[in-house]
Each structure stands twice: as C-alpha cells, then as structure tokens.
Design an enzyme around this catalytic site. Sequence first.
Site, PDB file in Angstrom:
ATOM      1  N   GLY A   1      75.556-146.604  85.102  1.00  0.00           N
ATOM      2  CA  GLY A   1      74.139-146.297  85.158  1.00  0.00           C
ATOM      3  C   GLY A   1      73.539-146.807  86.452  1.00  0.00           C
ATOM      4  N   GLY A   2      72.225-146.734  86.519  1.00  0.00           N
ATOM      5  CA  GLY A   2      71.557-147.148  87.734  1.00  0.00           C
ATOM      6  C   GLY A   2      71.701-148.626  88.025  1.00  0.00           C
TER       7      GLY A   2
ATOM      8  CB  VAL B   1      79.207-150.232  80.520  1.00  0.00           C
ATOM      9  CG1 VAL B   1      79.587-150.881  79.184  1.00  0.00           C
ATOM     10  CG2 VAL B   1      77.726-150.473  80.797  1.00  0.00           C
TER      11      VAL B   1
ATOM     12  CE  LYS C   1      73.870-152.788  82.718  1.00  0.00           C
ATOM     13  NZ  LYS C   1      72.544-152.473  82.173  1.00  0.00           N
TER      14      LYS C   1
ATOM     15  CG  ASP D   1      64.549-147.663  81.825  1.00  0.00           C
ATOM     16  OD1 ASP D   1      63.894-146.601  81.932  1.00  0.00           O
ATOM     17  OD2 ASP D   1      65.708-147.791  82.242  1.00  0.00           O
TER      18      ASP D   1
END
Length: 913
Positions: A35-36, A40, A55, A145
């Site tokens: 992801g940004g 992971v 992560k 978010d």
Amino acid sequence: MTVTDSGDSGAETTWKPGTAEVLGRYLVLERLGEGGMGIVYRAYDPALHREVALKVLRVIGPQSAHDRMFREAQALARVTHPHVVTVYDVGSAGSDVFVAMELIRGVTLAEWLAGSHSVAEILATCRDAGEGLAAAHAAGLVHRDFKPSNVMVGDDGRVRVLDFGLARPSGTPVVTTAPSAPPDPLAEAITRQGAVVGTPRYMAPEQQRGEAADARSDQYSFCVVLVEALTGKRDIDPGKLAELPRRVRAACARGLSADPAARFESMTELLQELAPARGRTWIAAIAVLAIVIAGGGVAIASASSKTPPCDGVGEPFARMWSAPVRESIHAGFVAGGGPLAETTWSRVAPLVDDWGARWMLARRNACEATVRGEQSTELLDRRMACLADRRQELRGVLDSFATVDRDIALDAIKLVRALDPIGGCADTTELLQAPPVPADRRVAVEAAKRENADVAVLTHARKTDVTVRAKRAVDAATALGYSPATADALFQLAHAQANAGAYGDAVASYTSAALAADRARDDRLRARALLQRMYLEGALLRRGDDALATGEMVAAALDRVADPGDLVVDLRIYTSAAYQALGKLDRALSEIDAALALATPAMGDELRAIILSDKGQVLADLDRWSDDAPLEEQALAIFERVYGPDHPLVAGELSNIANTKVMARSDYAGAEQRYRRALAIEEHAFGSDSPQAATYSNNLVNLFVREERFADAEPYARRAVDIRTRKLPPDHPLTARAVINLATILVQVGKGDEAIATFQRGLAMQARGVPPGAYDHAYARQLYGEGLLALGRPADASRELATAYAMVMKIPGRADNGVEGMAKWARAEAEAGDPNSAIAHADKALARAIQADDWYIAALARWARAEAFVALHRRADAVAEVDLAVTKLDTDTTNEDAAKLAARIRAWLAKST
C-alpha cells in the site's frame, strides 16, 4: 540470512523487503500486499509459534517514517475489540520499522463487496466495521483513512478495521507545528505543515481542507463507504440516496453533512440509527453496551424490527463455528490427525456444538438480564468479558485442530471437555470481585490470555517441550502487573512442568498460581491450582499428609465458589489418593465412593469411568481383585463408547484390566493379550516409540518376570528404556523406573556387570529427577540390594538393603514395605558373615509379619533366620525354620508366589546343608 550487517565500516545497512528471510525474530514467508505506507508480509513468530502479518514501513524520510509506524502500533494497541485488528509487537530493523499483527485470512471489504450480497448482509458487515471505529473513538483515536481496502472480512466471517497509520488522538489538527516535548507520541504531528493525508474520495470536507479531524470525520468516511457498498456507485450524489432503505437514507444523509456539527455526536449514535427499529429503541436505552462489552461486542441490532433485541448475541460463536470454518477445521484435523482423526472428529464436533449452544444461551441470559433491568451494565460487561475469555479458550483449541498433529487429535475430546465451565460466568459475586483490566493494558492482557490458552492446549496434548514457552508467558504476564493474567500463566506453567515430570517445580508453581489467584480474588482458580498440587503430592509424590493439608485449603476456596461443578468431585478423588499414599485404604475407598455419588450425569460419562477405574485401584490395593475386575470392565465400556474402540484411552483401561488379571493370578494369558492389544492401539495411534508404548512394554516386562520369562522380558525392558530416554526430558522419573526394571532383568539373565552399571545409572537419574523422600528411592535401593545378593555380593547387598530400609521407614504409610525390606536385609547380613545381626533383624520382621498375618513375609524372615543358623553351624535349627516357613506357604494353594518362594527355600536348604 541476517537482517543487518555492520561490515567493516560499522554502518548498519537497511533491511530490504524480499532480500532477507528474517526480520527481527520473525521469519518472512511471503509477500501479501503493498500500500501507500508499506508492504505486508506473512511471517512466522518462532517465539510464540504462530503466523503473523508483518507490516514493514516503506522508508520515505529520515525520521517521519519511523515515527509514523510506531504511531500506528501505538494507536492500535489502545484498542481491544473483535472488529479491530490486534497488534502483537512493534520493532525496528536498521532504519526500517515493522509491526506484527494478527494474520487475517480473508478478503478486503472491497473484494467482499464484489460478490453477491443482500442489503441486510451489507448493512451487518458495515455495522461491524462501524463498531470497530466506535471502539477506536472510545479509546480517543480517529482513523482518518477509513475505506473499503482498510477493512478485512475474515474467512471466519469476522470483520476487522485495520491500517490505523494515519490515526491520531481525537481532535488533533492535521496542520500543526510539532511541540518540542509532546506528552503523547500519538499527539506529535508528523505530517508537514499544510499537508493533507488520507484517501480523497473517502475524506470528509474538513480533512480535504487540512482542518482538524475528529470522530465525526470518520463518520463521514463510513457513510461514503456504506452508500458505495449499498448502491454500487462510487460518486456520492444525494439524489442516489433515494435508492436506500429509509432509515439508512436518513442516517447517511446526516453522516454526509458538509458541516461536522450537523453530523451525529458519535459513531455509536450513527450505528443506532442504522439498526432495525426495535433494536434501535433498546440501544437507545443502554447505548453504552455497544462498545463497553469486552472481548466481542454484543450484536445488539437485529435483522428485523420483529426480532427480540438479544437474538444476535450468539453471532460471535456462529461465525467462529460457521459451516465453512467448520469444514476447513475438519479438513485440517483429518489431514494431520493420524489414522483415528476421522473417528475422533465425529465425536468431538458434536461436543463443540453443545459447548456453543451453552455459550450462546449464557450470553443471551446475560443480555436479557440487562434488558429486564436486573443487572448493571458493569455486571453485563463482566459477564460478557468472562464469556469472551471462554470463547477465546475454545478458539485456541479450534486453532490447534486446524493444524493438528496426532497428539492433539487424539486428545481433542479431552481438550474440549477441559475448557473452563461456562456456568462460572454467571457467578456474579466472583465476577464483580475480580480486578478490572486497566484500559491501557487491554491489548496486552488479551494477548497474554491467548498465549496462556495456546500453552494449555499444547500441555494437554502431552507436549513435553512447552515449559520454556510457558515460562516466557509467565514473564510476560508478570510484567503486565495484572494479577489474573499472572495467575493463569503460572497455572499453565505448573501444568507444563508436571507434564514434563518436574513434579517438585510443578508443586512450587501451583502454589505461586494459588497465591496469584488470591490477589486476583479468583477462588475458582485458587481451588484448581491447589487441587493439582494436591494430586501431585498425594498420587505421584506419595506425600499423603501434605496432600490432605492442601485439600483443606481447596475445600475453603470451594466454599466461596457459587458453582464449583466437578471440582468437588476432584477433591474427593484426590483425597482418596492421599489416603492411599498413607496406606489408609478404607478411608480411600470411602472417599472414592463419595466421588461416585457426587458425579452427576451432567458431568459426563468419562468422569464416571475415571472414578470407577480409580475405585478399582483402591480395591486392588486391598487385594479385592474380584471386586476390582467388574469396575474396570465398566470403565472400559464407557471409554470405548466415548472415544471408540481404538483410542489410546481405551488402551489405558485395557492395561488396567490386564494388571488386575496379573495381580489376581488368575489369567496370565488374558493379561498378555490385553497388554499386547493396548500396545498395538498405542503404536497405531502414535507410532512405535511413543512414551506410552514404553509403559505398555514395561507392563509386559512385569508380566514376564512374574512368569519367570526373563529372556522374553529383556527386549521389552530395553525398548522401554530407549523410548523414554529419547522422548522424555533428562532424568524423568519414568525413565529412571524403566532403567531400574531393566537392571533387575539383567540380573536374572546372567549379565551381572551390565546389571550393576544399569542399577547405578537408574539410581543417579532418580537422585537428580525424583524429589527427596519419594518411595521410588527406597524401592530402587531395595531392588539393587536384591540384585547384588543374587549376584553373590552379600556385603554390598546388605549395605544397600539397610539404606533402603532406613528410607522406607521415613515415609508415612510404608511400614509394611519396610518389613519385607528388613527380612531381605537380614538374609544379606547372614550371607555377609554377620549372623547375629541377621537373626535380630529377622526376628523383628517375623514378629511384625505374624502380627499382620502375612505368611509370605514371615517365610522370608524365617529363611533369613535359617541362613544365619547355617552360618552359626546350627543345622537343625535351620531345618526347623525352613519347615515352619514352607508349611505355612504350602497351605496357600491359591498364591503361586507362595509356591515359588517355598520352592526357592527348599532349593536353598538342599544346597546349603
């Protein structure tokens, strides 16, 4: 492969995802996604023996990346809720930062929504995610978010909110200048001044403007996600809201207000509006329940306005044991559980069904008591937390089933039956006196509970290597400073130590667990810990007086437990064992009969079978073999019905029956058949070198010795030693016994030097592994002395037999054994050239044997006198003693041992005179 390498320069290199196998203590297995904020991985935690999601922050700047990842972990660690991902650990490797969290097997909400789902299903799933947000808000956090890719729907049906990487305390503005010394790491603004963070499509207007975000900003994001999920439209047009159910349309319209002040006061209030009408009315009355109930959140909202408000409380179990989950666990169970797995599963699955029915009923009862106004929300919280703990224990068991091995598979029924009783969660006095979990330690306490549950499963499945892990669990729980977690961890450590044969250590740990339970005001756990200590003291260490004293403390603790259940039965069973250790067999029989009377059908057939078998052992000690045999057969029939005819527990009862046949001297062929069947069952289940296979081999050794088939006995004796040496911890008491048994066989087959070396090895093992004062020490010394006498070393034999006698006379309830030892000691003295001392000791043994009407021991004493008379050249007196000895033995036509002893004495007389 290492994570860092200082090299010649001393500079630390950065860990690069995909280039190393290890990060911190974690073994990286595979990449799951990116992801940004980072990548992971699926990883393995060797310290806690579980897979985790790891992560790793993608490094962006020199300090901001590091701080942000730590902030994510700190944010998540503040929330404990079934709909929020659980964080286990946070750490650094080089300049990288990683977070270890629960590995969720499932799909994102976005992927889940791609399938076909009803409006009711979508609402229920989104409400679960909303409960996770509400729990975060209750802990003072804002997600900032929230979007479909940050919600996971597990294969077990449970919804979790994750990726709190942008979380900060409620009300903290995005645009800020970092204070020089922030009081809370989460309060430190890491985003540069003027930055806008989050995903624009789901961001509230104030976030897009760079203004302060609070819980109402998450409300907005949640409503965007919900409308998108229900309509399939990615652009929010108020006109499109007309497609939604009226109550949902109204709630979403308010949640999507441009002005934060026009939105709901809280996420909980929004969820109330999304609930069906009847459920919504009830929630309004006790709204606090939505987020205060620990460990799982009651499913307050129901599927329709006609459904009673407590109908959804069983949902956590229903999800954990849904048809897909059950099928998945079944597949894993059969794949790894060995040849009896399918048969065992057919018996264990209904037990889980029954457990779940009782758990759901208990949860409903707790819920309805609050609806009726019969209990406070605090008490509801405690009852629900207790039930959540019970469900966590079951989850640990089910997780072990999914990746099962033979040990766990064959103990599966016992594992489910051994779960803490659900009824204890209705004991309001017990619940209210327990200390509450500190808010800042809830995540850590839940992790400690999970680890304790895992240790319990491994110990119950006879894993002897779990002690180290149990000690780590104690250290972790102690560091928390929360006495209930410490007490439970100490209790599991004691179990692991007892399982490994470290009985002295286990007694100390059970004592510590009882003291910790006192501090936790948990009388049930105190009673359980003391009961296990009592069992070790009485049944295994043969310290009957100590066991009875512990039993008084158990009784006092149980007096304060509202529903002690089968603990009162256990108290009677262990009291019986204590009296057996003291030689008070009539009292032992009385206590075991009391246990039978207390064992209700609700406690299960297995408990009754155990008591019947224990009663049989008491009757055996009383030489009432004809009374013992029917009880053992009843117990066997129960075990076969409960577990199936080829289960190792059936093998154990077959061995008990064979023991009865041997000691009753009635059917050696039948005993051998049962011993061999027991051994075959064990080998089929666990392989040819299981520790229990060594026990059945030893039983065959004892049978062959009784039949004087020493050559047949030797290979089984060697096998028992080999298995236990390899499979049990060093100096385990059972290994020492097997070694001593082998030594006695070697004497009989003429391997004298090896026999003496083997005796000495066994005695050394006992000195290291068996607590001082245990009967094993005295008995082994006596066998060694007898072996030395048979090998023609009477002086050495006399010394060992004297030591054995001194040991046994210090043990309460063992005076009868001392009489036999004294008679044998007298024989050794006579052969060693000390006839006068031999006569003195033989006279004492003879007087006590006659008083006890034991003509076998009396004959041994007369034999010793005869040997002394031969040494004194008093042949006529020796012949007279032999005549008296064998005359009495000849009258006992039912006792083959008597006939054998008479033959030995006659043979000695013929050789000596």
